[in-house]
Design a protein around this motif. Structure first.
Motif, mmCIF file in Angstrom:
data_model
loop_
_atom_site.group_PDB
_atom_site.id
_atom_site.type_symbol
_atom_site.label_atom_id
_atom_site.label_comp_id
_atom_site.label_asym_id
_atom_site.label_seq_id
_atom_site.Cartn_x
_atom_site.Cartn_y
_atom_site.Cartn_z
ATOM 1 N N ALA A 189 0.840 -1.202 0.000
ATOM 2 C CA ALA A 189 0.000 0.000 0.000
ATOM 3 C C ALA A 189 0.873 1.248 0.000
ATOM 4 O O ALA A 189 0.630 2.197 -0.753
ATOM 5 C CB ALA A 189 -0.917 -0.009 1.217
ATOM 6 N N ARG A 190 1.901 1.237 0.815
ATOM 7 C CA ARG A 190 2.793 2.400 0.906
ATOM 8 C C ARG A 190 3.569 2.579 -0.398
ATOM 9 O O ARG A 190 3.738 3.701 -0.891
ATOM 10 C CB ARG A 190 3.751 2.240 2.082
ATOM 11 N N GLY A 191 4.037 1.465 -0.985
ATOM 12 C CA GLY A 191 4.771 1.550 -2.240
ATOM 13 C C GLY A 191 3.906 2.093 -3.371
ATOM 14 O O GLY A 191 4.375 2.879 -4.202
ATOM 15 N N HIS A 192 2.659 1.679 -3.396
ATOM 16 C CA HIS A 192 1.735 2.173 -4.421
ATOM 17 C C HIS A 192 1.562 3.681 -4.314
ATOM 18 O O HIS A 192 1.642 4.409 -5.315
ATOM 19 C CB HIS A 192 0.385 1.463 -4.255
ATOM 20 N N LEU A 193 1.350 4.174 -3.106
ATOM 21 C CA LEU A 193 1.144 5.611 -2.919
ATOM 22 C C LEU A 193 2.427 6.394 -3.196
ATOM 23 O O LEU A 193 2.372 7.508 -3.736
ATOM 24 C CB LEU A 193 0.646 5.890 -1.502
ATOM 25 N N ARG A 194 3.583 5.832 -2.849
ATOM 26 C CA ARG A 194 4.851 6.518 -3.136
ATOM 27 C C ARG A 194 5.075 6.643 -4.637
ATOM 28 O O ARG A 194 5.573 7.665 -5.114
ATOM 29 C CB ARG A 194 6.008 5.767 -2.481
ATOM 30 N N TRP A 195 4.689 5.607 -5.370
ATOM 31 C CA TRP A 195 4.819 5.653 -6.833
ATOM 32 C C TRP A 195 3.932 6.756 -7.400
ATOM 33 O O TRP A 195 4.366 7.541 -8.253
ATOM 34 C CB TRP A 195 4.439 4.290 -7.396
ATOM 35 N N LEU A 196 2.689 6.838 -6.930
ATOM 36 C CA LEU A 196 1.791 7.889 -7.395
ATOM 37 C C LEU A 196 2.326 9.273 -7.027
ATOM 38 O O LEU A 196 2.277 10.207 -7.832
ATOM 39 C CB LEU A 196 0.399 7.693 -6.792
ATOM 40 N N ALA A 197 2.823 9.394 -5.807
ATOM 41 C CA ALA A 197 3.330 10.686 -5.352
ATOM 42 C C ALA A 197 4.491 11.151 -6.236
ATOM 43 O O ALA A 197 4.583 12.335 -6.595
ATOM 44 C CB ALA A 197 3.768 10.597 -3.896
ATOM 45 N N ALA A 198 5.368 10.219 -6.612
ATOM 46 C CA ALA A 198 6.536 10.574 -7.429
ATOM 47 C C ALA A 198 6.129 11.098 -8.797
ATOM 48 O O ALA A 198 6.792 11.977 -9.360
ATOM 49 C CB ALA A 198 7.444 9.358 -7.581
ATOM 50 N N THR A 199 5.025 10.586 -9.354
ATOM 51 C CA THR A 199 4.602 11.007 -10.689
ATOM 52 C C THR A 199 4.086 12.441 -10.720
ATOM 53 O O THR A 199 4.026 13.044 -11.798
ATOM 54 C CB THR A 199 3.491 10.087 -11.232
ATOM 55 N N ASN A 200 3.709 12.969 -9.550
ATOM 56 C CA ASN A 200 3.131 14.313 -9.509
ATOM 57 C C ASN A 200 3.886 15.263 -8.586
ATOM 58 O O ASN A 200 3.371 16.323 -8.224
ATOM 59 C CB ASN A 200 1.662 14.238 -9.073
ATOM 60 N N GLY A 201 5.109 14.894 -8.227
ATOM 61 C CA GLY A 201 5.925 15.774 -7.392
ATOM 62 C C GLY A 201 5.351 16.007 -6.008
ATOM 63 O O GLY A 201 5.528 17.091 -5.426
ATOM 64 N N ILE A 202 4.685 15.003 -5.450
ATOM 65 C CA ILE A 202 4.082 15.114 -4.123
ATOM 66 C C ILE A 202 5.069 14.583 -3.089
ATOM 67 O O ILE A 202 5.649 13.508 -3.282
ATOM 68 C CB ILE A 202 2.765 14.305 -4.068
ATOM 69 N N PRO A 203 5.299 15.295 -1.990
ATOM 70 C CA PRO A 203 6.267 14.838 -0.984
ATOM 71 C C PRO A 203 5.917 13.452 -0.440
ATOM 72 O O PRO A 203 4.739 13.135 -0.226
ATOM 73 C CB PRO A 203 6.160 15.898 0.122
ATOM 74 N N ARG A 204 6.945 12.627 -0.184
ATOM 75 C CA ARG A 204 6.722 11.274 0.342
ATOM 76 C C ARG A 204 6.064 11.302 1.712
ATOM 77 O O ARG A 204 5.378 10.343 2.089
ATOM 78 C CB ARG A 204 8.063 10.534 0.421
ATOM 79 N N THR A 205 6.250 12.377 2.455
ATOM 80 C CA THR A 205 5.634 12.465 3.777
ATOM 81 C C THR A 205 4.110 12.420 3.695
ATOM 82 O O THR A 205 3.431 12.012 4.646
ATOM 83 C CB THR A 205 6.050 13.763 4.487
ATOM 84 N N ARG A 206 3.578 12.827 2.547
ATOM 85 C CA ARG A 206 2.124 12.844 2.368
ATOM 86 C C ARG A 206 1.563 11.420 2.331
ATOM 87 O O ARG A 206 0.399 11.205 2.652
ATOM 88 C CB ARG A 206 1.790 13.585 1.075
ATOM 89 N N VAL A 207 2.381 10.448 1.949
ATOM 90 C CA VAL A 207 1.925 9.065 1.849
ATOM 91 C C VAL A 207 1.455 8.545 3.198
ATOM 92 O O VAL A 207 0.349 8.012 3.337
ATOM 93 C CB VAL A 207 3.049 8.170 1.287
ATOM 94 N N ASP A 208 2.283 8.689 4.217
ATOM 95 C CA ASP A 208 1.889 8.196 5.535
ATOM 96 C C ASP A 208 0.752 9.011 6.130
ATOM 97 O O ASP A 208 -0.068 8.480 6.888
ATOM 98 C CB ASP A 208 3.094 8.183 6.479
ATOM 99 N N GLU A 209 0.666 10.283 5.785
ATOM 100 C CA GLU A 209 -0.464 11.094 6.242
ATOM 101 C C GLU A 209 -1.772 10.509 5.716
ATOM 102 O O GLU A 209 -2.753 10.381 6.458
ATOM 103 C CB GLU A 209 -0.312 12.540 5.756
ATOM 104 N N CYS A 210 -1.778 10.158 4.424
ATOM 105 C CA CYS A 210 -3.003 9.641 3.813
ATOM 106 C C CYS A 210 -3.341 8.243 4.315
ATOM 107 O O CYS A 210 -4.518 7.914 4.499
ATOM 108 C CB CYS A 210 -2.871 9.647 2.297
ATOM 109 N N LEU A 211 -2.324 7.413 4.535
ATOM 110 C CA LEU A 211 -2.592 6.097 5.119
ATOM 111 C C LEU A 211 -3.240 6.245 6.493
ATOM 112 O O LEU A 211 -4.156 5.493 6.843
ATOM 113 C CB LEU A 211 -1.298 5.288 5.227
#
Length: 304
Positions: free
Chosen positions: A90-112
């Motif tokens: 789940a975390r890897g999926h969101l990190r991949w999406l974040a990278a495609t749109n220049g979204i900080p990785r910290t946002r991934v754990d916030e959304c989880l």
């Protein structure tokens, strides 16, 4: 804001979406309803640029989706909870999406954390239940903190607690000024969630406006009256052209076409005591079935 103008999509002989026009306003939850095959999912795909329209246009904030820079920061969507690669966490999926749109990785754990998946962020998405997959899809939609959110059947697979959580969550997103557009077959849930409603049938717009107005305009209104002088009251109501019928038990009437105030006023004029005076609550299901009865593509038969 989402704006759809003259939107049409033709697949061979089938007009899946037929000259559809409506707007979804910010600060409100808008329910998107219609029978199976009405064109709801196709319309959402057209808004997101996943399909090309045959005619017309769909825009987000005045621009087509494909024209948006870093689109995940403008529009978040959940159309298919199971589209995630099953071997990704789940975390890897969101990190991949974040990278495609220049979204900080910290946002991934916030959304989880927002969707209650913090404890399973390292687990493979292929092992998730449908309810967990829905939550992961919601996390992906929220990843870019967008102003527009689109959800296709977001409560599928959720338990009652999860359904209530999604309802509260969507209303809180709208309260922040976001545009929230959600389709669902759970009419009772939409009645509790949506401020506005867009209803389609066979690809065409059937109704668009406030949820309360829709229910009021397309439901039968009735009043239940119980009185020791029900017969006398019924005769007077009928004399005034008001619909009235026995409601089963002696002394009980069902009055249609007028509010409770009118019935109470007539009883007061005649000095008739009332032991019960209650208006029936109109439902979204009743109004929906009444309006879309001619737009259902497939009808079930009765059991012999």
């Amino acid at each position: 804001m989402i704006e759809v103008a003259g939107l049409t999509k033709v697949y061979g002989p089938v007009r899946a979406v037929d000259d559809l026009s409506f707007a979804v306003r910010p600060g409100r939850v808008t329910g998107f309803l219609g029978p199976n095959g009405a064109g709801k999912s196709t319309t959402m795909r057209l808004v997101l640029g996943l399909d090309a329209p045959t005619a017309g246009a769909a825009t987000v904030g005045g621009r087509r989706y494909r024209e948006l820079d870093r689109p995940l920061t403008r529009v978040g969507a959940l159309l298919d909870a199971k589209w995630v690669h099953p071997n990704r966490s789940a975390r890897g999926h969101l990190r991949w999406l974040a990278a495609t749109n220049g979204i900080p990785r910290t946002r991934v754990d916030e959304c989880l954390g927002l969707v209650g998946l913090s404890d399973v962020g390292g687990k493979r998405a292929g092992g998730f239940s449908l309810g967990m997959s829905q939550r992961l899809g919601l996390a992906a939609a929220l990843l870019g903190d967008p102003g527009v959110l689109m959800f296709d059947e977001p409560v599928n697979g959720l338990d009652p607690e999860g359904i209530v959580w999604v309802r509260t969550f969507m209303k809180s997103l709208a309260a922040q000024g976001r545009t929230v557009f959600v389709s669902s077959h759970l009419l009772s849930e939409m009645a509790l969630t949506a401020d506005d409603v867009v209803i389609v049938g066979r690809g065409r717009l059937v109704w668009h406006g406030a949820m309360a107005d829709f229910i009021a305009q397309h439901s039968d209104h009735s009043v239940r009256v119980r009185s020791p002088r029900a017969d006398e009251l019924g005769r007077e109501l009928a004399r005034r052209g008001i619909g009235v019928a026995p409601a089963g038990p002696p002394g009980v009437l069902t009055v249609t076409g007028v509010p409770t105030d009118t019935v109470g006023d007539v009883a007061a004029e005649l000095g008739i005591p009332l032991h019960e005076l209650a208006g029936a609550t109109a439902s979204l299901e009743e109004a929906f079935m009444r309006l879309t009865s001619g737009a259902v593509e497939y009808h079930g038969g009765s059991v012999a």
